[in-house]
Motif scaffolding. Structure first.
Motif, PDB file in Angstrom:
ATOM      1  N   ARG B 220      34.337  40.685  41.757  1.00 14.32           N
ATOM      2  CA  ARG B 220      33.110  39.982  41.400  1.00 14.32           C
ATOM      3  C   ARG B 220      33.054  38.606  42.057  1.00 14.32           C
ATOM      4  NH1 ARG B 220      32.581  39.347  35.372  1.00 14.32           N
ATOM      5  NH2 ARG B 220      33.476  37.313  35.864  1.00 14.32           N
ATOM      6  N   ASN B 221      34.210  37.927  42.048  1.00 12.61           N
ATOM      7  CA  ASN B 221      34.242  36.606  42.673  1.00 12.61           C
ATOM      8  C   ASN B 221      33.962  36.707  44.162  1.00 12.61           C
ATOM      9  OD1 ASN B 221      34.720  35.379  40.298  1.00 12.61           O
ATOM     10  ND2 ASN B 221      36.945  35.291  40.532  1.00 12.61           N
ATOM     11  N   GLU B 222      34.552  37.730  44.798  1.00 16.97           N
ATOM     12  CA  GLU B 222      34.306  37.928  46.231  1.00 16.97           C
ATOM     13  C   GLU B 222      32.822  38.130  46.480  1.00 16.97           C
ATOM     14  OE1 GLU B 222      36.674  38.430  49.245  1.00 16.97           O
ATOM     15  OE2 GLU B 222      37.266  36.850  47.833  1.00 16.97           O
ATOM     16  N   LEU B 223      32.204  38.939  45.621  1.00 13.44           N
ATOM     17  CA  LEU B 223      30.782  39.262  45.787  1.00 13.44           C
ATOM     18  C   LEU B 223      29.929  38.020  45.603  1.00 13.44           C
ATOM     19  CD1 LEU B 223      28.687  41.581  46.142  1.00 13.44           C
ATOM     20  CD2 LEU B 223      28.557  41.669  43.669  1.00 13.44           C
ATOM     21  N   PHE B 224      30.225  37.254  44.556  1.00 12.22           N
ATOM     22  CA  PHE B 224      29.385  36.097  44.244  1.00 12.22           C
ATOM     23  C   PHE B 224      29.630  34.951  45.216  1.00 12.22           C
ATOM     24  CE2 PHE B 224      28.601  37.033  39.448  1.00 12.22           C
ATOM     25  CZ  PHE B 224      27.993  38.199  39.825  1.00 12.22           C
ATOM     26  N   ASP B 225      30.927  34.741  45.608  1.00  5.73           N
ATOM     27  CA  ASP B 225      31.242  33.571  46.431  1.00  5.73           C
ATOM     28  C   ASP B 225      30.995  33.837  47.913  1.00  5.73           C
ATOM     29  OD1 ASP B 225      31.955  32.568  44.065  1.00  5.73           O
ATOM     30  OD2 ASP B 225      34.125  32.688  44.374  1.00  5.73           O
ATOM     31  N   LYS B 226      31.446  35.033  48.362  1.00  2.00           N
ATOM     32  CA  LYS B 226      31.378  35.282  49.810  1.00  2.00           C
ATOM     33  C   LYS B 226      30.398  36.386  50.166  1.00  2.00           C
ATOM     34  CE  LYS B 226      36.234  34.018  50.119  1.00  2.00           C
ATOM     35  NZ  LYS B 226      37.560  34.635  50.074  1.00  2.00           N
ATOM     36  N   GLY B 227      29.847  37.029  49.155  1.00  2.00           N
ATOM     37  CA  GLY B 227      28.896  38.101  49.434  1.00  2.00           C
ATOM     38  C   GLY B 227      29.572  39.342  49.993  1.00  2.00           C
ATOM     39  N   ARG B 228      30.881  39.476  49.775  1.00  2.00           N
ATOM     40  CA  ARG B 228      31.600  40.625  50.327  1.00  2.00           C
ATOM     41  C   ARG B 228      31.793  41.666  49.220  1.00  2.00           C
ATOM     42  NH1 ARG B 228      36.909  42.234  51.820  1.00  2.00           N
ATOM     43  NH2 ARG B 228      37.858  40.699  50.437  1.00  2.00           N
ATOM     44  N   VAL B 229      31.465  42.924  49.517  1.00  2.00           N
ATOM     45  CA  VAL B 229      31.613  43.969  48.513  1.00  2.00           C
ATOM     46  C   VAL B 229      33.015  44.573  48.603  1.00  2.00           C
ATOM     47  CG1 VAL B 229      30.777  46.190  47.688  1.00  2.00           C
ATOM     48  CG2 VAL B 229      29.161  44.482  48.537  1.00  2.00           C
ATOM     49  N   VAL B 230      33.790  44.439  47.516  1.00  2.00           N
ATOM     50  CA  VAL B 230      35.131  45.023  47.462  1.00  2.00           C
ATOM     51  C   VAL B 230      35.028  46.339  46.693  1.00  2.00           C
ATOM     52  CG1 VAL B 230      37.492  44.695  46.641  1.00  2.00           C
ATOM     53  CG2 VAL B 230      36.167  42.748  47.455  1.00  2.00           C
ATOM     54  N   PRO B 231      35.545  47.449  47.238  1.00  2.00           N
ATOM     55  CA  PRO B 231      35.465  48.706  46.469  1.00  2.00           C
ATOM     56  C   PRO B 231      36.277  48.606  45.168  1.00  2.00           C
ATOM     57  CG  PRO B 231      36.861  48.959  48.402  1.00  2.00           C
ATOM     58  CD  PRO B 231      36.225  47.612  48.510  1.00  2.00           C
ATOM     59  N   ILE B 232      35.730  49.152  44.092  1.00  2.00           N
ATOM     60  CA  ILE B 232      36.389  49.050  42.794  1.00  2.00           C
ATOM     61  C   ILE B 232      36.849  50.405  42.282  1.00  2.00           C
ATOM     62  CG2 ILE B 232      36.096  48.398  40.377  1.00  2.00           C
ATOM     63  CD1 ILE B 232      34.088  46.371  41.210  1.00  2.00           C
ATOM     64  N   LEU B 233      35.998  51.416  42.400  1.00  2.00           N
ATOM     65  CA  LEU B 233      36.215  52.686  41.692  1.00  2.00           C
ATOM     66  C   LEU B 233      37.549  53.328  42.054  1.00  2.00           C
ATOM     67  CD1 LEU B 233      35.030  54.732  39.732  1.00  2.00           C
ATOM     68  CD2 LEU B 233      34.099  55.934  41.712  1.00  2.00           C
ATOM     69  N   TRP B 234      37.754  53.622  43.346  1.00  2.00           N
ATOM     70  CA  TRP B 234      38.957  54.373  43.720  1.00  2.00           C
ATOM     71  C   TRP B 234      40.235  53.558  43.515  1.00  2.00           C
ATOM     72  CZ3 TRP B 234      38.816  59.171  43.264  1.00  2.00           C
ATOM     73  CH2 TRP B 234      37.640  59.882  43.520  1.00  2.00           C
ATOM     74  N   PRO B 235      40.248  52.266  43.887  1.00  2.00           N
ATOM     75  CA  PRO B 235      41.455  51.485  43.569  1.00  2.00           C
ATOM     76  C   PRO B 235      41.760  51.466  42.076  1.00  2.00           C
ATOM     77  CG  PRO B 235      40.094  50.307  45.139  1.00  2.00           C
ATOM     78  CD  PRO B 235      39.307  51.505  44.717  1.00  2.00           C
ATOM     79  N   SER B 236      40.716  51.426  41.245  1.00  2.00           N
ATOM     80  CA  SER B 236      40.942  51.416  39.788  1.00  2.00           C
ATOM     81  C   SER B 236      41.597  52.714  39.349  1.00  2.00           C
ATOM     82  CB  SER B 236      39.627  51.247  39.036  1.00  2.00           C
ATOM     83  OG  SER B 236      39.028  50.037  39.373  1.00  2.00           O
ATOM     84  N   VAL B 237      41.056  53.824  39.849  1.00  2.00           N
ATOM     85  CA  VAL B 237      41.615  55.133  39.468  1.00  2.00           C
ATOM     86  C   VAL B 237      43.081  55.206  39.895  1.00  2.00           C
ATOM     87  CG1 VAL B 237      41.481  57.615  39.899  1.00  2.00           C
ATOM     88  CG2 VAL B 237      39.399  56.295  39.538  1.00  2.00           C
ATOM     89  N   ALA B 238      43.347  54.751  41.116  1.00  2.00           N
ATOM     90  CA  ALA B 238      44.716  54.778  41.616  1.00  2.00           C
ATOM     91  C   ALA B 238      45.606  53.895  40.757  1.00  2.00           C
ATOM     92  CB  ALA B 238      44.747  54.312  43.069  1.00  2.00           C
TER      93      ALA B 238
END
Lengths: 338, 409
Positions: B220-238
């Motif tokens: 979320r911080n990456e998205l809000f601060d730098k506008g970069r989308v970090v994938p969440i779903l698959w890393p979370s599952v892993a």
């Protein structure tokens, strides 16, 4: 000041209401019908027939009392009660008497303030299982799922039986006998337990009764009988002696057919006293002389009521067993009419 | 009342007269309130006095001594151990816990069902929309007791009984490598057995949960601060599965599974969910879910269409518009009626005895009441328990509501 007058009036009104509640006989006479609590339906004991007329072994007691008090065996309002509602209904005055496979126990008599007027069926708790389980004794039931009617003595007997035999079980509490049977036949429980008379009655109603067996063990004493509220002894006497009149009539050979004229032809003084030709027993009860005659003429004496509703000629086919009259070696016995 | 100012002392006409109680608007409201209060107290006193007098006449008294006496009956579902030699008080506690269990399960699943059905009721797809309105209308217009009975009788008639699993050529068999069994008594599944060293695995599990939250925060911080989308779903599952499985294998499988097996009359071992609990849970969830679906629909419709269009103009996908723009605003409308639905679930769970589930009404309000004959005491206690549970739910949901509601700055 005004407030104290107001509360004083309320208190007087309350006391008067309390006093009038005690005379059940007057209430029944004024109402013109007897409110009798019965089961929601156990074949042979209390069940409405195809025309909606209540029939059965317990129903016959209600009708006999109504005939003795009101002169009409059909002047009964039947109030179906469950194991859960029966005592509240009786204690609150919703019903005048309860004739509903109710076990006479110490705590019900003493702690719940009821008066059991006698025993009309000596029963015991049994177990019914599907024949295909191959169980032949209740001691083989370790780990079984058991359907029970909640709020009955069977629930406590069941816990005692399994505990004393060191076995475990899974109780499935159910409100009415009909629901319990439904779950039992669907296979949701392995065992159905209740009084053996009711087991026999329910089994007779199954599609194929031979698929189910009633196990030989009798795990408790269940003396079943009608009961009334504590505190109105006159009313209790009427119900008690109506039941005793039916039992005595069987002993004396008085039947529904001959009760009308045997008083004249018989030489037995007890028959004459029972039927009101001699003595003043009816008067002592606050009824007229022919109260017992009317009670007997509704559905006959105890033996006739038994044979017509649950006896071996019926579908339920219960043997008299311990419920034979005492002269035949049974327990059915009435104090003398004198 | 505090807004009424007292007449100033210098004015002699302001002296208090008795008639002012009725004629003066400043006092009239107070007078009527006082009369109403007295009337209510008198009515309660009359009812209470009547009760006490009638009990005394019948020779009965109010006493809670029965809570300390031996219960004498058994309870099928025991969150805490219970024997027939334990007290009525303990039986009431067991019943209370059973009520809370089914209420909690039903609240969670009703919310999930309700939100999905509510969103789908507004779907642009005609078929989905109609199926969902069919669901809502069917389920909320039939009494919940009927649903409980229907679902229970389907359950006991459509599923095999344990004895069908027996024999050379059984009529029914277990699922998933002999680990799951569905019978008309309930569902049986393997139970984890914690051996020595099991807490390493538990520790790894807790650590991976923390890791997942950290990852989401980082994203979320990456998205809000730098506008970069970090994938969440698959890393979370892993993160959820990999560390736990690794530790489990490294430590030589400290956590094993105990499988249910047919012994005697029924399946023994493993974990069992009774048919009565499943039927009650499912019926309450699906019934109340229909009401929640309508609340959700109302909430979504309350959000101005302009919001959806604006989000669409920014290029957001429909799923994200719903979860990021519409639902957060709709929650403000949804939550207050949702509290009522949770309360309804809790209160409707008292129908449990219809399927033989021993909740608070089944133990304290059922068997205990009948065996001791202490109807008034038991019912008063029952009312108190339900009141406390309901007020508790209201309290926590109101906290959530306050956190969610529009904050004006």
């Amino acid at each position: 000041m005004k407030k104290s007058v107001f509360f004083g009036a309320l208190t007087v009104a309350g006391l008067m209401a309390g006093a009038s509640a005690a005379a059940t006989l007057d209430d029944v006479k004024a109402r013109g019908s007897l409110n009798c609590g019965v089961t929601t339906g156990v074949p042979g004991f209390a069940e409405p027939d195809a025309d909606g007329v209540w029939k059965g072994f317990d129903v016959a007691v209600c009708r006999a009392v109504a005939a003795a008090v009101l002169g009409d065996g059909s002047a009964v309002t039947f109030v179906p009660t469950t194991g859960k509602t029966r005592f509240t209904a009786l204690a609150s005055g919703e019903i005048d008497m309860l004739a509903r496979n109710t076990t006479w126990t110490f705590s019900r008599d003493v702690d719940l303030k009821f008066e059991f007027v006698g025993v009309n069926y000596y029963d015991g708790q049994g177990f019914m299982v599907p024949a295909e389980l191959g169980v032949s004794s209740a001691t083989e039931l370790d780990g079984a799922t058991v359907c029970i009617q909640t709020g009955t003595t069977t629930e406590l007997n069941l816990a005692d039986f399994f505990r004393s035999n060191g076995m475990s079980y899974e109780p499935v509490p159910i409100e009415t006998g009909a629901e319990a049977v439904q779950q039992f036949t669907a296979g949701a429980c392995d065992v159905y337990t209740t009084d053996r008379s009711a087991l026999a009655a329910q089994r007779a109603n199954f599609d194929t009764p031979s698929d189910y067996v009633v196990l030989p063990e009798i795990v408790s004493k269940e003396p079943l009988g009608p009961l009334v509220r504590h505190g109105d002894n006159e009313w209790g006497d009427i119900v008690r002696w109506t039941l005793n009149a039916l039992i005595t009539a069987e002993e004396l050979g008085v039947t529904a057919a001959n009760a009308g004229d045997i008083a004249g032809s018989s030489n037995n003084p007890e028959v004459k006293r029972l039927l009101g030709a001699e003595g003043s027993l009816g008067e002592m009860l606050g009824l007229d002389a022919e109260w017992a005659k009317r009670a007997i003429m509704v559905e006959g004496n105890y033996g006739e009521v038994f044979e017509n509703n649950i006896g071996e000629g019926t579908q339920i086919a219960l043997p008299r067993g311990v419920n034979a009259k005492w002269t035949d070696g049974g327990l059915i016995y009435s104090p003398p009419f004198r | 009342m505090t807004t009424i100012t007292e007449p100033s002392g210098s004015d002699s006409t302001g002296a208090f007269k008795l008639s002012m109680l009725l004629n003066d608007t400043r006092y009239r409201a107070l007078t009527f309130q006082f009369i109403a209060l007295v009337a209510i107290i008198a009515a309660m006193a009359f009812i209470g006095g009547n009760l006490v007098r009638n009990l005394a006449e019948a020779g009965l008294n109010i006493s809670y001594d029965f809570l300390g006496t031996q219960a004498g009956y058994d309870i099928n579902q025991q969150p805490i151990p219970f024997e027939s030699t334990d007290t009525h008080g303990r039986a009431a506690i067991v019943g209370l816990m059973n009520t809370l269990i089914v209420a909690f399960l039903a609240c969670v699943s009703a919310t999930v069902i309700g939100v999905i059905a509510g969103v789908l009721r507004l779907s642009p797809n005609w078929l989905v929309r109609k199926i969902m309105s069919f669901y809502v209308e069917i389920f909320r217009n039939v009494p919940v007791l009927i649903w409980i009975l229907i679902i229970f009788s389907v359950l006991i008639n459509a599923t095999p009984s344990p004895r069908d699993f027996r024999g050379e050529n059984p009529a029914a068999s277990m699922w998933f490598f002999d680990s799951f069994a569905i019978t008309n008594r309930g569902m049986y599944m393997p139970k984890p057995e914690f051996g020595p060293g099991a807490w390493f695995v538990v520790l790894a599990f807790v650590a991976s949960i923390i890791g997942i939250f950290a990852l989401r925060r980082y994203a979320r911080n990456e998205l809000f601060d730098k506008g970069r989308v970090v994938p969440i779903l698959w890393p979370s599952v892993a993160l959820f599965f990999v560390p736990v499985i690794l530790v489990q294998l490294i430590m030589g499988s400290p956590i094993s599974l105990e499988y249910p097996a047919l012994k005697g009359f029924n399946f023994q071992g493993g974990m069992g969910l009774r048919g009565s609990l499943i039927a009650l849970w499912f019926a309450l969830a699906i019934y109340t879910g229909a009401f929640i679906a309508e609340n959700v629909r109302a909430g979504i419709l309350a959000v101005s269409k302009g919001q959806t269009e604006a989000a669409g103009a920014l290029g957001m996908r429909p799923g994200r518009i719903m979860s990021l723009v519409v639902l957060p605003q709709a929650l403000r409308v949804i939550i207050p009626p949702l509290i009522s639905q949770y309360l309804n679930i809790t209160k409707n769970s008292s129908l449990a005895i219809a399927v033989g589930y021993m909740d608070l009404t089944g133990t304290l309000g059922g068997i205990t009441l009948l065996q001791t004959g202490r109807a008034i005491e038991a019912v008063l206690m029952l009312m108190m328990f339900y009141l406390i549970i309901s007020l508790g739910i209201s309290f926590f949901m109101n906290i959530y509501n306050n956190a969610m509601k529009l904050k004006e700055r």
